[in-house]
Design an enzyme around this catalytic site. Structure first.
Site, PDB file in Angstrom:
ATOM      1  N   THR A 157       0.835  -1.212   0.000  1.00 61.14           N
ATOM      2  CA  THR A 157       0.000   0.000   0.000  1.00 61.14           C
ATOM      3  C   THR A 157       0.865   1.256   0.000  1.00 61.14           C
ATOM      4  O   THR A 157       0.531   2.247  -0.663  1.00 61.14           O
ATOM      5  CB  THR A 157      -0.934   0.006   1.222  1.00 61.14           C
ATOM      6  OG1 THR A 157      -0.165  -0.209   2.417  1.00 61.14           O
ATOM      7  CG2 THR A 157      -1.984  -1.087   1.096  1.00 61.14           C
ATOM      8  N   ILE A 164       9.232  -8.275   1.347  1.00 57.75           N
ATOM      9  CA  ILE A 164       9.660  -8.385   2.734  1.00 57.75           C
ATOM     10  C   ILE A 164      11.176  -8.495   2.842  1.00 57.75           C
ATOM     11  O   ILE A 164      11.796  -7.850   3.670  1.00 57.75           O
ATOM     12  CB  ILE A 164       8.968  -9.588   3.413  1.00 57.75           C
ATOM     13  CG1 ILE A 164       7.458  -9.341   3.473  1.00 57.75           C
ATOM     14  CG2 ILE A 164       9.515  -9.785   4.819  1.00 57.75           C
ATOM     15  CD1 ILE A 164       6.660 -10.513   4.009  1.00 57.75           C
ATOM     16  N   SER A 165      11.788  -9.297   2.015  1.00 54.99           N
ATOM     17  CA  SER A 165      13.250  -9.476   1.999  1.00 54.99           C
ATOM     18  C   SER A 165      13.813  -9.510   3.424  1.00 54.99           C
ATOM     19  O   SER A 165      14.460  -8.557   3.862  1.00 54.99           O
ATOM     20  CB  SER A 165      13.929  -8.386   1.171  1.00 54.99           C
ATOM     21  OG  SER A 165      13.455  -7.093   1.509  1.00 54.99           O
ATOM     22  N   ARG A 169      14.278 -17.942  -1.607  1.00 55.07           N
ATOM     23  CA  ARG A 169      14.050 -16.543  -1.246  1.00 55.07           C
ATOM     24  C   ARG A 169      15.246 -15.684  -1.650  1.00 55.07           C
ATOM     25  O   ARG A 169      15.090 -14.570  -2.136  1.00 55.07           O
ATOM     26  CB  ARG A 169      13.805 -16.416   0.262  1.00 55.07           C
ATOM     27  CG  ARG A 169      12.396 -16.760   0.677  1.00 55.07           C
ATOM     28  CD  ARG A 169      12.141 -16.364   2.110  1.00 55.07           C
ATOM     29  NE  ARG A 169      10.726 -16.364   2.411  1.00 55.07           N
ATOM     30  CZ  ARG A 169      10.190 -15.885   3.522  1.00 55.07           C
ATOM     31  NH1 ARG A 169      10.986 -15.361   4.444  1.00 55.07           N
ATOM     32  NH2 ARG A 169       8.895 -15.920   3.718  1.00 55.07           N
ATOM     33  N   ARG A 227       6.335 -13.152  -8.442  1.00 52.57           N
ATOM     34  CA  ARG A 227       6.184 -14.610  -8.356  1.00 52.57           C
ATOM     35  C   ARG A 227       5.081 -15.127  -9.283  1.00 52.57           C
ATOM     36  O   ARG A 227       4.919 -16.339  -9.432  1.00 52.57           O
ATOM     37  CB  ARG A 227       5.905 -15.030  -6.911  1.00 52.57           C
ATOM     38  CG  ARG A 227       7.146 -14.973  -6.027  1.00 52.57           C
ATOM     39  CD  ARG A 227       6.852 -15.411  -4.613  1.00 52.57           C
ATOM     40  NE  ARG A 227       8.056 -15.443  -3.779  1.00 52.57           N
ATOM     41  CZ  ARG A 227       8.874 -16.489  -3.665  1.00 52.57           C
ATOM     42  NH1 ARG A 227       8.620 -17.590  -4.347  1.00 52.57           N
ATOM     43  NH2 ARG A 227       9.940 -16.443  -2.894  1.00 52.57           N
TER      44      ARG A 227
END
Length: 288
Positions: free
Chosen positions: A126, A191-192, A165, A151
């Site tokens: 967002t 997110i990493s 990841r 993805r």
């Protein structure tokens, strides 16, 4: 392209599929020779002329003979038999050479009247969308690389295991680098969770062009929002390796921007986005 002899070489047979092509740029002519053989001629607007000699793996390119053997070193060897020094080995790719273009990053930035960079947001799609909207309203070109969206295509072959990841982030980092080089403000939103992966992406870009934005939002707030219902699935044990539940998150140590969740200031995605915009303005990224 002409093949002389009873039959065209095996590597030319596929060309006959295009005999009926009506392309104005490319045409094929199939003809019989007096000795009973056949010839396939390729006509194009370019000046490149190639003649294939039947029964061999050699061609004449603009009058110069070259070998078509599959040995990659032969294609680039000099008269001394040595490979030119400008060829490189990168990963599993051998005998490759970086090709420069006369239109450079600074030219593209001048065209867009902005500077290309990567804004790496550790989560919160967002906020990324709000930032993109704010830049759009200012007449600035940006593009979001959302972790989930990637993805669906480029990274559809990857799982959420640690090694996958890392590969997921590596690929996104390389794509983000290309966007920044094109002069676009690239917003990478994923997110990493591991510092080493984020630092690897930072190392891909020139100093200052990687802007790490740490979303310092308490876990209970993330769970309360949970628009995709993923936290509930993770709590129920239906999703394994979920960041913040059964997989760790390593917060940045030296990020450029920290967006904290507080009552009032910074609670709204649009307000958080304005913090990032102010940073970009102060660093001169919104003008070439």
């Amino acid at each position: 392209m002409t093949a002389v002899g009873g039959k065209p070489p095996p590597w030319l047979v596929w060309s006959t599929r295009f005999e009926s092509s009506s392309s104005p740029k490319l045409g094929f002519v199939f003809s019989r020779l007096p000795n009973g053989g056949s010839a396939i001629t390729l006509k194009s607007r370019g000046s490149l002329r190639i003649k294939a000699l039947d029964g061999s793996r050699r061609v004449a390119v603009n009058g110069k003979a070259e070998d078509l053997n599959d040995k990659s070193t032969n294609r680039h060897a000099s008269n001394s038999g040595k490979i030119p020094s400008q060829l490189s080995t990168v990963g599993n790719s051998r005998n490759i050479k970086w090709h420069d273009c006369s239109v450079r990053k600074v030219d593209r930035q001048n065209l867009l009247n902005q500077k290309g960079c990567v804004i790496w947001i550790t989560g919160k799609s967002t906020v990324a969308c709000a930032l993109s909207q704010s830049l759009y309203q200012r007449g600035k070109l940006s593009y979001i690389l959302d972790g989930d969206n990637m993805r669906h295509g480029l990274n559809r072959d990857l799982t959420f295991k640690a090694e996958d990841r890392a590969e997921n982030i590596r690929r996104i980092g390389e794509v983000a680098k290309l966007f920044a080089d094109s002069g676009v403000i690239c917003i990478a939103c994923l997110i990493s969770p591991y510092r080493r992966d984020r630092d690897m992406c930072r190392a891909l870009l020139p100093d200052g062009d990687f802007i790490e934005v740490f979303m310092d939002v308490p876990l209970h707030v993330c769970e309360a929002r949970d628009p995709k219902g993923l936290y509930k699935l993770a709590r129920a044990g239906k999703i394994k390796g979920f960041t913040g539940i059964d997989d760790p998150y390593e917060p940045p140590l030296n990020c450029e921007i920290v967006l904290q969740h507080k009552r009032g200031y910074g609670a709204c995605p649009s307000e958080m986005a304005e913090v990032v915009v102010s940073y970009l303005e102060g660093k001169g990224y919104l003008q070439a």
